[in-house]
Write an enzyme that holds these catalytic residues in place. Structure first.
Site, short mmCIF file in Angstrom:
data_model
loop_
_atom_site.label_atom_id
_atom_site.label_comp_id
_atom_site.label_asym_id
_atom_site.label_seq_id
_atom_site.Cartn_x
_atom_site.Cartn_y
_atom_site.Cartn_z
N CYS A 8 37.05 47.51 45.92
CA CYS A 8 37.46 48.05 47.30
C CYS A 8 38.19 49.51 46.93
CB CYS A 8 38.42 47.08 48.10
SG CYS A 8 37.63 45.90 48.82
N ASP A 31 28.77 50.10 34.76
CA ASP A 31 29.88 49.15 34.41
C ASP A 31 30.63 49.76 33.40
OD1 ASP A 31 30.00 45.88 34.36
OD2 ASP A 31 31.16 46.92 32.82
N HIS A 47 33.98 44.29 51.82
CA HIS A 47 34.59 43.21 51.01
C HIS A 47 34.05 41.82 51.31
CE1 HIS A 47 37.25 41.62 47.82
NE2 HIS A 47 37.23 40.52 48.77
N HIS A 99 28.95 41.61 43.78
CA HIS A 99 28.24 42.53 43.16
C HIS A 99 26.91 41.85 42.19
CE1 HIS A 99 31.54 40.88 40.46
NE2 HIS A 99 30.66 40.99 39.32
P1 AMP Z 1 31.98 39.99 36.74
O1 AMP Z 1 32.34 39.64 35.40
O2 AMP Z 1 30.29 39.58 37.17
O3 AMP Z 1 32.80 39.59 37.96
O4 AMP Z 1 31.68 41.51 36.38
C1 AMP Z 1 32.83 42.61 36.80
C2 AMP Z 1 32.46 43.79 35.90
O5 AMP Z 1 33.11 44.96 36.46
C3 AMP Z 1 32.54 43.55 34.28
O6 AMP Z 1 31.17 43.59 33.84
C4 AMP Z 1 33.45 44.90 34.07
O7 AMP Z 1 33.18 45.63 32.98
C5 AMP Z 1 33.41 45.48 35.49
N1 AMP Z 1 34.39 46.64 35.74
C6 AMP Z 1 35.71 46.22 35.91
N2 AMP Z 1 36.50 47.15 36.35
C7 AMP Z 1 35.72 48.20 36.37
C8 AMP Z 1 35.74 49.74 36.69
N3 AMP Z 1 36.81 50.06 37.29
N4 AMP Z 1 34.40 50.51 36.80
C9 AMP Z 1 33.35 49.96 36.50
N5 AMP Z 1 33.18 48.75 36.02
C10 AMP Z 1 34.18 47.60 36.16
#
Ligand code: AMP
Length: 114
Positions: A8, A31, A47, A99
């Site tokens: 968010c 990512d 959200h 996501h």
């Molecule tokens: P999940 O494990 O499916 O919830 O994926 C969350 C993803 O968000 C992970 O692959 C993280 O590397 C990514 N992530 C977390 N914080 C950030 C951020 N600030 N910018 C880009 N990706 C992020």
């Protein structure tokens, strides 16, 4: 916007992200810890805790999100790609804002073959 939700905050511009695409209801950004040559997260701006909750509450936005994945893959130079929805902590979900991981340039599908 949900309090203390990192995605968010990205939607609101409070946290920077490497944005690659935006549509009316979705945002796509790289990512921060990529697992493939192309690793983009596509999220709804609204959200919801996970993709299934999004699809139940706002199916049109879920469809928009899916359609965006092909457009982004094409933009990134890939015709073929994988989508991963980690759903629930036990399945590796760490950010509880819906996501999809768009992965290209690596054959994730091999993981599912015997
Ligand atoms: P999940 O494990 O499916 O919830 O994926 C969350 C993803 O968000 C992970 O692959 C993280 O590397 C990514 N992530 C977390 N914080 C950030 C951020 N600030 N910018 C880009 N990706 C992020």
């Amino acid at each position: 916007m949900a309090a203390d939700c990192i995605f968010c905050k990205i939607v609101e511009g409070e946290i920077p992200a490497d944005v690659v695409a935006e549509s009316e209801h979705t945002l796509a950004f790289r990512d921060i810890n990529p697992k493939a040559p192309v690793h983009v997260l596509v999220i709804p701006k609204v959200h919801h805790g996970d993709a299934a909750a999004l699809a139940s509450a706002e199916p049109a936005i879920a469809a928009e999100l899916l359609a965006q994945t092909r457009a982004i893959a094409t933009q990134e130079g890939h015709e073929d790609y994988n989508l991963v929805f980690n759903t629930g902590a036990g399945a590796g979900q760490t950010v509880f804002h819906a996501h999809v991981h768009l992965l290209a340039g690596v054959d994730v599908s091999r993981l599912f073959l015997a």
